[in-house]
Motif scaffolding. Structure first.
Motif, PDB file in Angstrom:
ATOM      1  N   PHE A  96      -5.252   6.449  -8.381  1.00 12.81           N
ATOM      2  CA  PHE A  96      -6.356   7.240  -8.927  1.00 12.81           C
ATOM      3  C   PHE A  96      -5.817   8.555  -9.471  1.00 12.81           C
ATOM      4  O   PHE A  96      -4.990   9.208  -8.835  1.00 12.81           O
ATOM      5  CB  PHE A  96      -7.430   7.476  -7.865  1.00 12.81           C
ATOM      6  CG  PHE A  96      -8.171   6.203  -7.503  1.00 12.81           C
ATOM      7  CD1 PHE A  96      -9.023   5.600  -8.420  1.00 12.81           C
ATOM      8  CD2 PHE A  96      -7.973   5.597  -6.276  1.00 12.81           C
ATOM      9  CE1 PHE A  96      -9.683   4.412  -8.123  1.00 12.81           C
ATOM     10  CE2 PHE A  96      -8.639   4.414  -5.964  1.00 12.81           C
ATOM     11  CZ  PHE A  96      -9.488   3.808  -6.888  1.00 12.81           C
ATOM     12  N   SER A 107      -9.901  -1.185 -12.704  1.00 10.74           N
ATOM     13  CA  SER A 107      -9.037  -0.116 -12.194  1.00 10.74           C
ATOM     14  C   SER A 107      -7.596  -0.299 -12.656  1.00 10.74           C
ATOM     15  O   SER A 107      -7.177  -1.391 -13.036  1.00 10.74           O
ATOM     16  CB  SER A 107      -9.084  -0.142 -10.665  1.00 10.74           C
ATOM     17  OG  SER A 107      -8.151   0.743 -10.099  1.00 10.74           O
ATOM     18  N   ASN A 122     -13.916  10.427  -8.148  1.00 13.84           N
ATOM     19  CA  ASN A 122     -13.048  10.591  -6.987  1.00 13.84           C
ATOM     20  C   ASN A 122     -13.707  11.444  -5.899  1.00 13.84           C
ATOM     21  O   ASN A 122     -13.071  12.268  -5.254  1.00 13.84           O
ATOM     22  CB  ASN A 122     -11.698  11.178  -7.409  1.00 13.84           C
ATOM     23  CG  ASN A 122     -10.956  10.249  -8.369  1.00 13.84           C
ATOM     24  OD1 ASN A 122     -11.006   9.029  -8.221  1.00 13.84           O
ATOM     25  ND2 ASN A 122     -10.299  10.820  -9.371  1.00 13.84           N
ATOM     26  N   ARG A 157     -12.530   6.721  -9.340  1.00 16.88           N
ATOM     27  CA  ARG A 157     -13.647   6.063  -8.677  1.00 16.88           C
ATOM     28  C   ARG A 157     -14.895   6.848  -9.087  1.00 16.88           C
ATOM     29  O   ARG A 157     -15.011   8.033  -8.817  1.00 16.88           O
ATOM     30  CB  ARG A 157     -13.435   6.135  -7.160  1.00 16.88           C
ATOM     31  CG  ARG A 157     -14.121   5.041  -6.411  1.00 16.88           C
ATOM     32  CD  ARG A 157     -13.941   5.196  -4.922  1.00 16.88           C
ATOM     33  NE  ARG A 157     -12.617   4.832  -4.424  1.00 16.88           N
ATOM     34  CZ  ARG A 157     -12.174   3.574  -4.315  1.00 16.88           C
ATOM     35  NH1 ARG A 157     -12.921   2.572  -4.702  1.00 16.88           N
ATOM     36  NH2 ARG A 157     -10.973   3.318  -3.835  1.00 16.88           N
ATOM     37  N   ASP A 213       0.825  -1.207   0.000  1.00 16.74           N
ATOM     38  CA  ASP A 213       0.000   0.000   0.000  1.00 16.74           C
ATOM     39  C   ASP A 213       0.861   1.260   0.000  1.00 16.74           C
ATOM     40  O   ASP A 213       0.418   2.326  -0.364  1.00 16.74           O
ATOM     41  CB  ASP A 213      -0.932   0.005   1.213  1.00 16.74           C
ATOM     42  CG  ASP A 213      -2.023  -1.037   1.040  1.00 16.74           C
ATOM     43  OD1 ASP A 213      -2.097  -1.612  -0.057  1.00 16.74           O
ATOM     44  OD2 ASP A 213      -2.772  -1.273   1.993  1.00 16.74           O
ATOM     45  N   ARG A 251      -3.873  -0.930 -11.540  1.00 16.22           N
ATOM     46  CA  ARG A 251      -3.281  -1.645 -10.403  1.00 16.22           C
ATOM     47  C   ARG A 251      -1.814  -1.259 -10.367  1.00 16.22           C
ATOM     48  O   ARG A 251      -1.120  -1.323 -11.395  1.00 16.22           O
ATOM     49  CB  ARG A 251      -3.436  -3.148 -10.631  1.00 16.22           C
ATOM     50  CG  ARG A 251      -2.991  -4.006  -9.485  1.00 16.22           C
ATOM     51  CD  ARG A 251      -4.171  -4.677  -8.812  1.00 16.22           C
ATOM     52  NE  ARG A 251      -3.731  -5.444  -7.656  1.00 16.22           N
ATOM     53  CZ  ARG A 251      -3.993  -6.736  -7.484  1.00 16.22           C
ATOM     54  NH1 ARG A 251      -4.691  -7.404  -8.394  1.00 16.22           N
ATOM     55  NH2 ARG A 251      -3.580  -7.352  -6.393  1.00 16.22           N
ATOM     56  N   ASN A 256      -7.608   6.977 -14.295  1.00 12.28           N
ATOM     57  CA  ASN A 256      -8.363   6.015 -13.491  1.00 12.28           C
ATOM     58  C   ASN A 256      -9.075   6.791 -12.393  1.00 12.28           C
ATOM     59  O   ASN A 256      -8.463   7.628 -11.735  1.00 12.28           O
ATOM     60  CB  ASN A 256      -7.401   5.000 -12.868  1.00 12.28           C
ATOM     61  CG  ASN A 256      -8.113   3.895 -12.111  1.00 12.28           C
ATOM     62  OD1 ASN A 256      -9.095   3.346 -12.604  1.00 12.28           O
ATOM     63  ND2 ASN A 256      -7.626   3.571 -10.930  1.00 12.28           N
ATOM     64  N   SER A 285       1.324   4.140  -2.752  1.00 17.04           N
ATOM     65  CA  SER A 285       0.652   5.430  -2.927  1.00 17.04           C
ATOM     66  C   SER A 285       1.550   6.573  -2.454  1.00 17.04           C
ATOM     67  O   SER A 285       1.382   7.709  -2.843  1.00 17.04           O
ATOM     68  CB  SER A 285      -0.666   5.448  -2.169  1.00 17.04           C
ATOM     69  OG  SER A 285      -0.404   5.213  -0.799  1.00 17.04           O
ATOM     70  N   ALA A 295     -14.437   1.656  -9.602  1.00 22.98           N
ATOM     71  CA  ALA A 295     -13.203   2.234 -10.120  1.00 22.98           C
ATOM     72  C   ALA A 295     -13.025   1.739 -11.545  1.00 22.98           C
ATOM     73  O   ALA A 295     -13.209   0.551 -11.812  1.00 22.98           O
ATOM     74  CB  ALA A 295     -12.021   1.798  -9.261  1.00 22.98           C
ATOM     75  N   ARG A 314      -2.689  -2.746  -4.138  1.00 26.06           N
ATOM     76  CA  ARG A 314      -4.043  -3.091  -3.722  1.00 26.06           C
ATOM     77  C   ARG A 314      -4.966  -3.238  -4.928  1.00 26.06           C
ATOM     78  O   ARG A 314      -4.879  -2.468  -5.875  1.00 26.06           O
ATOM     79  CB  ARG A 314      -4.561  -1.991  -2.799  1.00 26.06           C
ATOM     80  CG  ARG A 314      -5.746  -2.431  -1.985  1.00 26.06           C
ATOM     81  CD  ARG A 314      -5.996  -1.435  -0.889  1.00 26.06           C
ATOM     82  NE  ARG A 314      -7.223  -0.701  -1.184  1.00 26.06           N
ATOM     83  CZ  ARG A 314      -7.794   0.111  -0.322  1.00 26.06           C
ATOM     84  NH1 ARG A 314      -7.218   0.359   0.833  1.00 26.06           N
ATOM     85  NH2 ARG A 314      -8.914   0.713  -0.634  1.00 26.06           N
ATOM     86  N   ASP A 315      -5.850  -4.220  -4.855  1.00 32.08           N
ATOM     87  CA  ASP A 315      -6.831  -4.445  -5.922  1.00 32.08           C
ATOM     88  C   ASP A 315      -8.018  -3.513  -5.701  1.00 32.08           C
ATOM     89  O   ASP A 315      -8.771  -3.671  -4.748  1.00 32.08           O
ATOM     90  CB  ASP A 315      -7.267  -5.916  -5.895  1.00 32.08           C
ATOM     91  CG  ASP A 315      -8.190  -6.261  -7.047  1.00 32.08           C
ATOM     92  OD1 ASP A 315      -8.533  -5.353  -7.846  1.00 32.08           O
ATOM     93  OD2 ASP A 315      -8.568  -7.443  -7.164  1.00 32.08           O
ATOM     94  N   GLU A 316      -8.179  -2.529  -6.579  1.00 28.03           N
ATOM     95  CA  GLU A 316      -9.288  -1.572  -6.463  1.00 28.03           C
ATOM     96  C   GLU A 316     -10.462  -1.967  -7.344  1.00 28.03           C
ATOM     97  O   GLU A 316     -11.368  -1.175  -7.573  1.00 28.03           O
ATOM     98  CB  GLU A 316      -8.804  -0.159  -6.845  1.00 28.03           C
ATOM     99  CG  GLU A 316      -7.655   0.371  -6.007  1.00 28.03           C
ATOM    100  CD  GLU A 316      -8.084   0.815  -4.611  1.00 28.03           C
ATOM    101  OE1 GLU A 316      -9.295   0.759  -4.300  1.00 28.03           O
ATOM    102  OE2 GLU A 316      -7.212   1.212  -3.823  1.00 28.03           O
TER     103      GLU A 316
END
Lengths: 408, 111
Positions: A81, A355, A223, A164, A2, A357, A162, A5, A133, A349-351
């Motif tokens: 994102f 999405s 987003n 949300r 993670d 990745r 990408n 990010s 996403a 992380r799998d969004e």
């Protein structure tokens, strides 16, 4: 993982310093604008970094009117994102609405339905909410790398983003109108118009079963915020896994059809050769063409760019983004020797399967001019090809990209 | 037992938090007014430059063309013809060829 990010900004800083250096050589009329060089074979390779567009931050200027604005690669290095203010922009016609009043806006649903609807935004927002996403990518993303070169927007790899997406399922809206038996396709159009009379208004259609699959949606937020107007405020069609040509912006008209749509934007524009990888030989004619539809897997390095100087033998972090197209990312492999040997990357992380990745690993560059490559395999079992596709429109590039660096 | 209770509390809190987040996501949208730039780049002088200016810039700014790679006469001819027939640009058919010639030369300039 993670921690992907959170990204050290060394390479980004260096890049920005580089562009700032170039700007000091530019004429004073350029003012705050800086420039960037895109490594497009044969050029022209210089583009302005613009901040002149409403609700948008720094983007690569491909065309001012109607806007074609590209997301710089370092943006993809910072987060899985893409921030709304640096999300790429692409319009076909310059008749873009300059004012959208949320109180008077109406979404019409008409055609082969039991009840014609005219929905206010309040009514749309009151419908059951959904969120997913998804990558939005232009059919012609990376067109500038086609060889021989082809006409069109000369994008590098940043005609994608990408987000949300929050909104309502298209199925919910269609069910309220009541789709009649015999409906074949659903056609979408927005508030933008051509400036010339008789020019074809942008309209795109989906098969009725696709439109009702529960994933296709009308987004009123990306987003967590309302969409920038240039990304389609107040409503945008989201077609997960499909190219952006279907993601109609400032969507205000939905028409259910009892015939397949043969309008210019379905029948003539945005078509690809009906061949594996939409590939034909340059100059080839007489091939069958079909509308472009689903996306294919891609992956890119976001923290190292061509020509960067690395320390030979030193553990070097490399990372980037991947997406499966219309399915998830199963694995990402990396090569630092031009594809002779491959190492499996660690995935972020799998969004969700539509999405971006993030991926990362560490490698030790071999002295010389190593070629770095990254390759995505989708959960649908598709792997990026080793050879680039070619077609006259510059669509659907997904070759394993090569990044040559210097290691000493 | 304590651990179990604690876990239940945590789960309950998480569920409440997600409901609260869901409720907050009912956005209220705000009206938007924008002013988009027109584009002020111009074509370099040369035979056909005026024709390009007069025929191309109604629909799009010059940067679209200035950013194109070097294309062949056949490619440019077909692009201009597409603008005329598919996109309904009011180009006099006799101007298609001189415009294409100008655009070929434009592509050959030093980059």
């Amino acid at each position: 993982v993670d921690d992907l990010s959170h990204v050290p900004s060394l390479s980004t800083r260096r890049r920005f310093l580089g562009t700032a250096g170039a700007a000091t050589l530019a004429p004073l009329t350029a003012l705050a604008d800086t420039t960037i060089k895109l490594p497009l074979p044969g050029g022209p390779d210089e583009r302005t970094i613009t901040t002149a567009f409403p609700q948008k931050g720094a983007l690569i200027l491909q065309r001012t009117r109607p806007p074609l604005l590209e997301t710089p690669m370092e943006v993809f290095d910072k987060s899985v994102f893409t921030p709304n203010d640096q999300f790429y922009v692409r319009w076909h016609w310059s008749g873009i609405p300059s004012e959208i009043d949320v109180a008077s806006f109406r979404l019409t649903v008409r055609g082969q339905v039991n009840r014609t609807l005219s929905l206010s935004l309040d009514e749309v927002l009151a419908l059951p909410q959904m969120e997913l996403a998804a990558v939005n990518q232009c059919s012609g993303n990376s067109r500038g790398y086609f060889q021989p070169r082809v006409p069109g927007a000369q994008w590098s790899h940043g005609a994608m983003g990408n987000a949300r997406w929050t909104g309502v399922s298209l199925k919910t809206v269609l069910d309220r109108a009541g789709v009649k038996a015999g409906a074949v396709q659903v056609r979408f159009s927005g508030m933008d118009d051509a400036v010339l009379p008789d020019a074809p208004k942008l309209m795109k259609s989906l098969d009725v079963d696709h439109a009702r699959n529960g994933e296709v949606m009308l987004a009123y937020a990306m987003n967590g915020e309302q969409l920038p107007l240039l990304n389609g405020f107040p409503l945008r069609l989201i077609v997960p896994g499909w190219y952006s040509t279907y993601w109609v912006k400032t969507l205000n008209d939905i028409e259910v059809l009892d015939q397949p749509d043969t309008n210019f934007w379905m029948k003539t524009a945005y078509t690809i050769p009906d061949t594996p990888h939409a590939n034909v030989q340059p100059g080839e004619t007489g091939f069958k063409s079909v509308p472009i539809t689903r996306m294919v897997p891609r992956s890119l390095i976001t923290n190292i760019k061509a020509g960067d100087k690395l320390q030979a033998g030193a553990p070097t972090p490399v990372r980037g983004i991947a997406f499966g197209g219309d399915s998830g990312v199963a694995r990402v492999d990396f090569s630092s020797d031009g594809g002779k040997t491959w190492q499996q990357a660690q995935l972020g992380r799998d969004e969700g399967k539509y999405s971006f990745r993030q991926w990362q690993l560490s490698f030790a560059p071999t002295a010389g001019a190593p070629v770095l490559m990254v390759r995505c395999t989708s959960s649908g079992g598709e792997t990026q090809p080793d050879t680039p596709n070619w077609n006259p429109s510059g669509f659907m590039r997904n070759v394993v990209e090569q990044t040559q660096v210097v290691a000493a | 037992v304590f651990r179990k209770a604690l876990r239940m509390t945590l789960i309950t809190t998480a569920v409440l938090a997600s409901f609260a987040a869901g409720a907050q996501q009912k956005l209220s949208l705000k009206s938007v007014t924008v002013d988009l730039p027109f584009g002020d780049r111009t074509f370099p002088d040369g035979p056909g430059a005026d024709l390009a200016t007069n025929n191309c810039l109604a629909c799009h700014s010059a940067g679209m063309i200035l950013n194109q790679p070097a294309l062949s006469k056949a490619q440019w001819h077909s692009e201009v013809e597409k603008m005329r027939t598919a996109y309904k640009a009011p180009i006099d058919p006799k101007d298609v060829d001189p415009i294409a010639d100008y655009l070929v030369k434009l592509g050959q300039r030093s980059k």
